[in-house]
Scaffold this motif. Structure first.
Motif, short mmCIF file in Angstrom:
data_model
loop_
_atom_site.label_atom_id
_atom_site.label_comp_id
_atom_site.label_asym_id
_atom_site.label_seq_id
_atom_site.Cartn_x
_atom_site.Cartn_y
_atom_site.Cartn_z
N UNK A 105 34.54 26.55 44.98
CA UNK A 105 35.71 25.98 45.68
C UNK A 105 36.52 27.10 46.35
N UNK A 106 37.21 26.74 47.43
CA UNK A 106 37.96 27.74 48.21
C UNK A 106 39.02 28.45 47.37
N UNK A 107 39.23 29.73 47.70
CA UNK A 107 40.27 30.52 47.01
C UNK A 107 41.62 29.84 47.12
N UNK A 108 41.90 29.27 48.32
CA UNK A 108 43.24 28.69 48.53
C UNK A 108 43.52 27.53 47.57
N UNK A 109 42.44 26.96 47.00
CA UNK A 109 42.65 25.89 46.01
C UNK A 109 42.46 26.39 44.59
N UNK A 110 42.34 27.69 44.45
CA UNK A 110 42.23 28.26 43.10
C UNK A 110 40.81 28.53 42.66
N UNK A 111 39.84 28.35 43.58
CA UNK A 111 38.44 28.57 43.20
C UNK A 111 37.99 30.00 43.44
N UNK A 112 36.72 30.27 43.14
CA UNK A 112 36.17 31.62 43.33
C UNK A 112 35.51 31.78 44.69
N UNK A 141 32.75 19.77 40.39
CA UNK A 141 32.65 20.61 41.59
C UNK A 141 32.38 19.79 42.85
N UNK A 142 31.50 18.79 42.73
CA UNK A 142 31.13 18.04 43.94
C UNK A 142 32.32 17.22 44.45
N UNK A 143 33.19 16.81 43.54
CA UNK A 143 34.37 16.05 43.97
C UNK A 143 35.35 16.96 44.71
N UNK A 160 42.70 18.89 43.72
CA UNK A 160 41.71 19.93 43.39
C UNK A 160 42.15 20.80 42.19
N UNK A 161 43.41 21.21 42.11
CA UNK A 161 43.78 22.02 40.93
C UNK A 161 43.50 21.28 39.62
N UNK A 162 43.67 19.96 39.62
CA UNK A 162 43.39 19.19 38.39
C UNK A 162 41.90 19.22 38.07
#
Ligand SMILES: Cc1cc2nc3c(=O)[nH]c(=O)nc-3n(C[C@H](O)[C@H](O)[C@H](O)COP(=O)(O)OP(=O)(O)OC[C@H]3O[C@@H](n4cnc5c(N)ncnc54)[C@H](O)[C@@H]3O)c2cc1C
Length: 584
Positions: A105-112, A141-143, A160-162
């Motif tokens: 997931x994108x960094x901006x949403x807290x992912x790697x 992840x797919x969601x 997404x953070x949830x």
């Protein structure tokens, strides 16, 4: 033993088959990266470390829990809610601690924001440890990916953070009682409300992880056309301001994958948001399905590895006729062939992750920013085309081979394999899931055929060229060059057979009709060709695999053995298919 570090095949493929030089610049255009990596080597080391951690988690935690999860199931349905038991909750907690949900997931949403290949390789390890667990985890992840790609900024920031935190997961809701492979016949409807939202009505069945908290649902807006062209996609949340927005009404009793939830959902005027444009739902759902189909390939690979590892250990311990089973010539030949097919499929799978990852990355960039550079656009088009070709092959070949190898693994243990004490019976029960969900094997085969027919009419000259004689005999060719030549020879032979089949089945009888392509598309003729779609899909999968193995052989002589072993394995199968095509 680590699934990753202790496997020489995985190690070779991770290092040499992933095209790091093509992948990394698309993710990390400059150094140091936002994470602080100084160069590609640091990223590769980090990626290897992550895979090693996932693999150890799978082996130490997920695999030991799998038999109990199979026995006890995933939890229960109560008051319209899906309540996971402690076995699943432990799985989710551990996944969150490993930051697995946000791996891609994108960094901006807290992912790697790691390449999608990383997610898929991890998924293969999880599938090896427990197929049911892998299915449950995939709906986190797919969601997040669907939200990032198709939903509003507000929804992304809120949901997404949830997901990354493990509080929320979801489902994809297509199947209904009378609408399975035939998605166009769905009955679920959506009614537009004055405030622009929708109310969804209908019932979906066989939905994995139905009560995770949100669902991407296919429905027809009232008054829109019948069939595939009138289908829209909706984001439906399970709870709205504390109120239950849809009910999970049943958990199916399945023969396999018993540790995963497969449920019925009831939508009774459930509040829903239209995703994208109306009547365009299918293409967005197909993004999710195609991603999941690559994931099914990963699950198939995981199952094959689990079975073969088990059989190999058993065959070294068990003695008959005074010898270990593995030393009995017929047993050894059978086992070696299963292993060759597993190794060959793994090579195809990892190689395919190159185009899949590029497509995945650049598609997201294009959707979010609306633009790609000229060179990115070129990479994107090639990656999209290649992913489109390979996805049904990965799904079909991975799932069908896992089904076959798990069956043979039961036989390899003799009477012991038939007893519930050995996991092979569970893996075989589980292996029927992947051949069915995300579009059955036959639906994958029809997709391969559809693309092939489209290609024939787009580039008839290319197609007719297959009727010309293939490459000349290989004189003085050795090693990888000889391998490449043998691949091209077989490829030409099969494509010639295929061209003949297509021409003979589709060609109009009357000479004067030959020159108008419409006359080549008569329903009854196409249906005749459809009867061959499964063998066409098999042949395409074998050739795609061989092509990858020939490429690897060119990179490294030590890959020659796998190439020739696979050639020996599939040559007779391809000859059988060619014979079958002659009986049109
Ligand atoms: C474990 C599990 C999890 C699932 N999870 C989900 C989920 O999360 N979301 C969801 O929406 N669905 C899910 N499904 C449902 C699954 O996607 C459907 O079962 C599948 O698409 C097939 O539909 P069907 O069962 O109605 O079979 P049918 O469509 O009735 O097919 C029956 C048989 O006919 C064959 N067939 C159908 N059409 C053709 C054709 N044109 N030519 C040749 N053969 C054909 C099929 O291959 C199959 O062998 C799940 C199913 C299982 C088993």
């Amino acid at each position: 033993m680590s699934y990753f570090r202790d496997s020489s095949e995985w190690q070779w493929l991770f290092t040499h088959a992933l095209d790091w030089e093509a992948l990394l610049p698309v993710f990390y255009p400059a150094y140091p990266t936002p994470e602080g990596w100084q160069n590609p080597d640091e990223i590769r080391s980090f990626a290897a470390e992550i895979l090693e951690q996932v693999s150890l988690w799978c082996e130490k935690k997920i695999a030991p829990r799998a038999p109990l999860l199979d026995k006890e199931g995933p939890g229960k349905i109560e008051n319209g809610l899906m309540l996971p038991n402690e076995l699943l909750l432990s799985l989710y907690r551990e996944a969150r601690e490993l930051e697995l949900f946000g791996m891609t997931t994108a960094r901006q949403h807290g992912g790697m924001e790691l390449p999608a290949a990383m997610g898929m390789m991890s998924f293969a390890f999880i599938g090896r440890a427990c197929l049911a667990s892998s299915s449950q985890l995939s709906f986190y992840t797919s969601m997040a990916d669907m939200l990032e790609r198709f939903c509003t900024k507000e929804d992304c920031q809120r949901l997404i953070p949830k997901i990354l935190n493990g509080e929320l997961s979801g489902s994809m809701a297509l199947t209904e009682a009378d609408s399975g492979s035939d998605i166009g016949s769905l009955q679920t409807t959506a009614v537009l409300q004055p405030d622009g939202t929708y109310h969804v009505r209908g019932s979906k069945m066989f939905i994995t992880n139905a009560g995770g908290g949100l669902s991407f649902v296919l429905a027809r807006i009232q008054g829109e056309p019948e069939g595939l062209s009138g289908i829209s996609l909706f984001l439906v949340e399970q709870f709205i301001e504390g109120r239950q927005n849809y009910l999970v009404t049943k958990h199916e009793h399945k023969m396999g994958m018993r540790g995963s939830f497969t449920c019925e959902i009831l939508f009774e005027n459930s509040l829903a948001k239209l995703v994208g444009e109306k009547n365009q739902g299918l293409s967005m759902m197909f993004h999710l399905m195609n991603q999941s189909r690559v994931g099914v390939g990963a699950q198939g690979l995981g199952l094959m590895e689990a079975c073969l590892d088990y059989v190999q250990k058993y065959a070294h311990e068990r003695k008959q006729f005074g010898r270990q089973l593995i030393d009995l010539p017929l047993f050894k030949r059978n086992y070696d062939q299963w292993q060759v097919e597993c190794d060959a499929f793994r090579a195809l799978f990892i190689d395919s992750l190159n185009s899949f990852t590029l497509y995945h990355r650049l598609d997201l960039k294009k959707r979010n920013t609306g633009e790609l550079t000229e060179s990115e656009q070129k990479i994107f088009e090639e990656a999209t085309q290649s992913t489109r070709q390979l996805t049904p092959l990965l799904k079909y070949y991975g799932a069908e081979t896992a089904l076959e190898i798990s069956k043979k693994s039961i036989q390899a243990l003799g009477g012991h394999g038939y007893m519930l004490d050995h996991s092979v019976e569970r893996w075989h029960r589980d292996s029927f899931g992947p051949v069915v969900y995300e579009g059955t094997s036959q639906i994958q085969a029809l997709m391969v055929l559809k693309d092939l027919v489209k290609d024939v009419f787009k580039r008839p000259a290319d197609f007719l060229s297959f009727l010309l004689p293939g490459p000349l005999p290989a004189l003085n060719k050795t090693g990888a060059e000889h391998g490449q030549h043998e691949f091209l020879k077989l490829d030409a032979q099969v494509k010639k057979g295929l061209s003949t089949l297509v021409l003979k089945t589709l060609r109009p009888e009357e000479f004067f009709k030959l020159f108008d392509s419409k006359n080549w598309m008569q329903k009854e003729k196409l249906e005749k060709l459809m009867m061959h779609s499964e063998s066409i899909c098999q042949a395409m999968a074998y050739l795609a695999t061989m092509k990858v193995l020939a490429k690897h052989y060119e990179k490294d002589d030590s890959r020659g053995k796998l190439f020739w072993d696979y050639h020996r394995l599939i040559h007779p199968r391809l000859m059988g298919i060619l014979d079958d095509w002659k009986i049109w």
